[in-house]
Design a protein around this motif. Structure first.
Motif, PDB file in Angstrom:
ATOM      1  N   ILE A 105       0.842  -1.204   0.000  1.00 36.36           N
ATOM      2  CA  ILE A 105       0.000   0.000   0.000  1.00 36.36           C
ATOM      3  C   ILE A 105       0.873   1.248   0.000  1.00 36.36           C
ATOM      4  N   LEU A 106       1.945   1.235   0.780  1.00 34.52           N
ATOM      5  CA  LEU A 106       2.864   2.373   0.807  1.00 34.52           C
ATOM      6  C   LEU A 106       3.490   2.603  -0.565  1.00 34.52           C
ATOM      7  N   ALA A 107       3.848   1.546  -1.261  1.00 30.62           N
ATOM      8  CA  ALA A 107       4.423   1.688  -2.601  1.00 30.62           C
ATOM      9  C   ALA A 107       3.430   2.366  -3.548  1.00 30.62           C
ATOM     10  N   VAL A 108       2.158   2.012  -3.445  1.00 29.58           N
ATOM     11  CA  VAL A 108       1.127   2.661  -4.264  1.00 29.58           C
ATOM     12  C   VAL A 108       1.039   4.138  -3.900  1.00 29.58           C
ATOM     13  N   CYS A 109       1.078   4.461  -2.617  1.00 35.16           N
ATOM     14  CA  CYS A 109       0.997   5.856  -2.172  1.00 35.16           C
ATOM     15  C   CYS A 109       2.192   6.666  -2.670  1.00 35.16           C
ATOM     16  N   HIS A 110       3.389   6.081  -2.623  1.00 36.98           N
ATOM     17  CA  HIS A 110       4.578   6.765  -3.144  1.00 36.98           C
ATOM     18  C   HIS A 110       4.438   7.019  -4.646  1.00 36.98           C
ATOM     19  N   ARG A 111       3.978   6.000  -5.373  1.00 32.08           N
ATOM     20  CA  ARG A 111       3.822   6.156  -6.826  1.00 32.08           C
ATOM     21  C   ARG A 111       2.763   7.198  -7.143  1.00 32.08           C
ATOM     22  N   TRP A 112       1.650   7.168  -6.397  1.00 31.99           N
ATOM     23  CA  TRP A 112       0.577   8.143  -6.618  1.00 31.99           C
ATOM     24  C   TRP A 112       1.088   9.565  -6.397  1.00 31.99           C
ATOM     25  N   ASN A 113       1.841   9.768  -5.331  1.00 34.09           N
ATOM     26  CA  ASN A 113       2.383  11.088  -5.050  1.00 34.09           C
ATOM     27  C   ASN A 113       3.275  11.544  -6.208  1.00 34.09           C
ATOM     28  N   ALA A 114       4.126  10.658  -6.698  1.00 31.33           N
ATOM     29  CA  ALA A 114       5.014  11.005  -7.811  1.00 31.33           C
ATOM     30  C   ALA A 114       4.211  11.357  -9.061  1.00 31.33           C
TER      31      ALA A 114
END
Length: 144
Positions: free
Chosen positions: A13-22
């Motif tokens: 989930i954190l990886a998705v959040c990082h990608r979304w932010n980028a």
């Protein structure tokens, strides 16, 4: 098994959040709220904690960051911004699609994120409209 388990846990989930932010920072419309100095330096981690708990995982958000009421108040009072919302939702779906998360679980989280984003619009006018004691919005439609 919970949606949290189906998603692969906090790190996924954190990886998705990082990608979304980028993705948001790279978009000319979506970058505005993400590039402001007021954005919390651990925004991605807080969002991942929120989504993890909403998906049936550990109480990471309410146990360390705040309540549903606090989260709603942080995002309230900015007026309506449907174009921004739609772009951010599309980018969240893109982040999910680019992740190794199984498509059915990704679709469930994406639907939850859309519903939660749309629910926040009731407080567009003022943070004073956000009631105290709101239960955390759960991905299965329930409350904690």
């Amino acid at each position: 098994m919970t949606l949290y388990d189906d998603l692969g846990g906090f790190d996924a989930i954190l990886a998705v959040c990082h990608r979304w932010n980028a993705l948001c920072l790279a978009d000319p419309v979506a970058e505005h709220p993400f590039s402001r100095a007021a954005v919390h330096p651990q925004h991605d981690e807080r969002l991942a904690a929120y989504l993890s708990e909403a998906a049936g995982g550990p109480k990471l958000y309410t146990g360390g960051y705040g309540s549903e009421t606090k989260m709603q108040r942080m995002h309230a009072g900015n007026g309506p911004h449907p174009e921004l919302d739609e772009i951010c939702l599309r980018l969240f779906d893109q982040a999910l699609a680019e992740s190794p998360i199984e498509p059915t679980a990704a679709e469930r989280l994406g639907a939850y994120f859309r519903e939660a984003t749309q629910a926040m619009t009731r407080y567009d006018v003022s943070a004073d409209l956000v009631p105290r004691g709101l239960p955390l919005r759960m991905a299965d439609g329930g409350a904690s």
